[in-house]
Scaffold this motif. Sequence first.
Motif, PDB file in Angstrom:
ATOM      1  N   ASP A  54      -5.821   3.429   6.105  1.00  0.00           N
ATOM      2  CA  ASP A  54      -6.474   2.302   5.454  1.00  0.00           C
ATOM      3  C   ASP A  54      -6.350   2.419   3.936  1.00  0.00           C
ATOM      4  N   LEU A  55      -6.531   3.619   3.409  1.00  0.00           N
ATOM      5  CA  LEU A  55      -6.415   3.854   1.974  1.00  0.00           C
ATOM      6  C   LEU A  55      -4.967   3.656   1.514  1.00  0.00           C
ATOM      7  N   LEU A  56      -4.006   4.143   2.284  1.00  0.00           N
ATOM      8  CA  LEU A  56      -2.595   3.988   1.921  1.00  0.00           C
ATOM      9  C   LEU A  56      -2.197   2.516   1.902  1.00  0.00           C
ATOM     10  N   GLN A  57      -2.689   1.742   2.864  1.00  0.00           N
ATOM     11  CA  GLN A  57      -2.407   0.305   2.875  1.00  0.00           C
ATOM     12  C   GLN A  57      -2.915  -0.349   1.598  1.00  0.00           C
ATOM     13  N   LYS A  58      -4.126   0.018   1.200  1.00  0.00           N
ATOM     14  CA  LYS A  58      -4.707  -0.576  -0.009  1.00  0.00           C
ATOM     15  C   LYS A  58      -3.908  -0.178  -1.243  1.00  0.00           C
ATOM     16  N   LEU A  59      -3.466   1.068  -1.309  1.00  0.00           N
ATOM     17  CA  LEU A  59      -2.650   1.512  -2.443  1.00  0.00           C
ATOM     18  C   LEU A  59      -1.342   0.723  -2.513  1.00  0.00           C
ATOM     19  N   ALA A  60      -0.701   0.543  -1.361  1.00  0.00           N
ATOM     20  CA  ALA A  60       0.554  -0.202  -1.321  1.00  0.00           C
ATOM     21  C   ALA A  60       0.336  -1.646  -1.742  1.00  0.00           C
ATOM     22  N   ASP A  61      -0.751  -2.242  -1.268  1.00  0.00           N
ATOM     23  CA  ASP A  61      -1.057  -3.624  -1.611  1.00  0.00           C
ATOM     24  C   ASP A  61      -1.358  -3.757  -3.103  1.00  0.00           C
ATOM     25  N   ASP A  62      -2.109  -2.811  -3.645  1.00  0.00           N
ATOM     26  CA  ASP A  62      -2.381  -2.801  -5.090  1.00  0.00           C
ATOM     27  C   ASP A  62      -1.081  -2.704  -5.887  1.00  0.00           C
ATOM     28  N   GLY A  63      -0.184  -1.828  -5.427  1.00  0.00           N
ATOM     29  CA  GLY A  63       1.088  -1.651  -6.112  1.00  0.00           C
ATOM     30  C   GLY A  63       1.912  -2.933  -6.127  1.00  0.00           C
ATOM     31  N   MET A  64       1.912  -3.653  -5.004  1.00  0.00           N
ATOM     32  CA  MET A  64       2.642  -4.916  -4.951  1.00  0.00           C
ATOM     33  C   MET A  64       2.029  -5.935  -5.900  1.00  0.00           C
ATOM     34  N   ASP A  65       0.691  -5.971  -5.964  1.00  0.00           N
ATOM     35  CA  ASP A  65       0.026  -6.898  -6.878  1.00  0.00           C
ATOM     36  C   ASP A  65       0.388  -6.599  -8.333  1.00  0.00           C
ATOM     37  N   ARG A  66       0.411  -5.327  -8.683  1.00  0.00           N
ATOM     38  CA  ARG A  66       0.760  -4.931 -10.052  1.00  0.00           C
ATOM     39  C   ARG A  66       2.193  -5.336 -10.384  1.00  0.00           C
ATOM     40  N   TYR A  67       3.097  -5.063  -9.455  1.00  0.00           N
ATOM     41  CA  TYR A  67       4.501  -5.394  -9.682  1.00  0.00           C
ATOM     42  C   TYR A  67       4.681  -6.907  -9.805  1.00  0.00           C
ATOM     43  N   LEU A  68       4.055  -7.656  -8.905  1.00  0.00           N
ATOM     44  CA  LEU A  68       4.185  -9.115  -8.922  1.00  0.00           C
ATOM     45  C   LEU A  68       3.675  -9.691 -10.242  1.00  0.00           C
ATOM     46  N   ALA A  69       2.592  -9.138 -10.752  1.00  0.00           N
ATOM     47  CA  ALA A  69       2.059  -9.597 -12.037  1.00  0.00           C
ATOM     48  C   ALA A  69       3.066  -9.369 -13.161  1.00  0.00           C
TER      49      ALA A  69
END
Length: 204
Positions: A54-69
């Motif tokens: 669950d934590l790894l999923q959130k980290l990956a999702d956060d990373g995608m949000d940062r990159y997309l921004a």
Amino acid sequence: MSGRKAQAARNDELIREAARAVFTADPGAPIAAVAEHAGVGISALYRRYKSKEDLLQKLADDGMDRYLAEVEAALADEGDPWEAFAAFMRRCLDIGAGSLTMRLAGSFPVTDAMSAKGREIHLATTRLLDRVKDAGALRRDIEVGDVSVLLEYLHGIRIGGDERMNRLQHRYLALMLDSLHLAGAGELPGPAPAWQELRGRYDD
């Protein structure tokens, strides 16, 4: 925010930053190592994340949000296309875009929402690359997969302390940017990694 909510938000950010550091260094580290690194109790961590996956999923999702921004910021930059792209690459390096991909791919399930966001990122990055190519400032054979792999390799440079490591990563990014800027260079051997190849690593 109330005092309690503000503290909870700070704890959550501490946990995520700790998790990025811990799992980049050792993907097999237990979740308890994250709590220790963050300076919070294991119960505080489990109140937010039910498992390591669950934590790894959130980290990956956060990373995608940062990159997309960062992609969107580069697309919104109306200045010189090459300078916008080079600045985008430097920012991606500093925010850790791609730093967990090679380390954690295949270690957690990918949700449909994450897959959709990945496609959005791919299309946005394609638009950015096309704009720089149209300006005659980027090799014509550079694709999204190349950008992804280059960032992964740069984050794989782990020599010295944090400051030394960051300077080395930017040293080699500067060399890569010089190469990417050779719009008239000969064709590279073989095609860039396709979206399916990049996405497929998470299913291993």
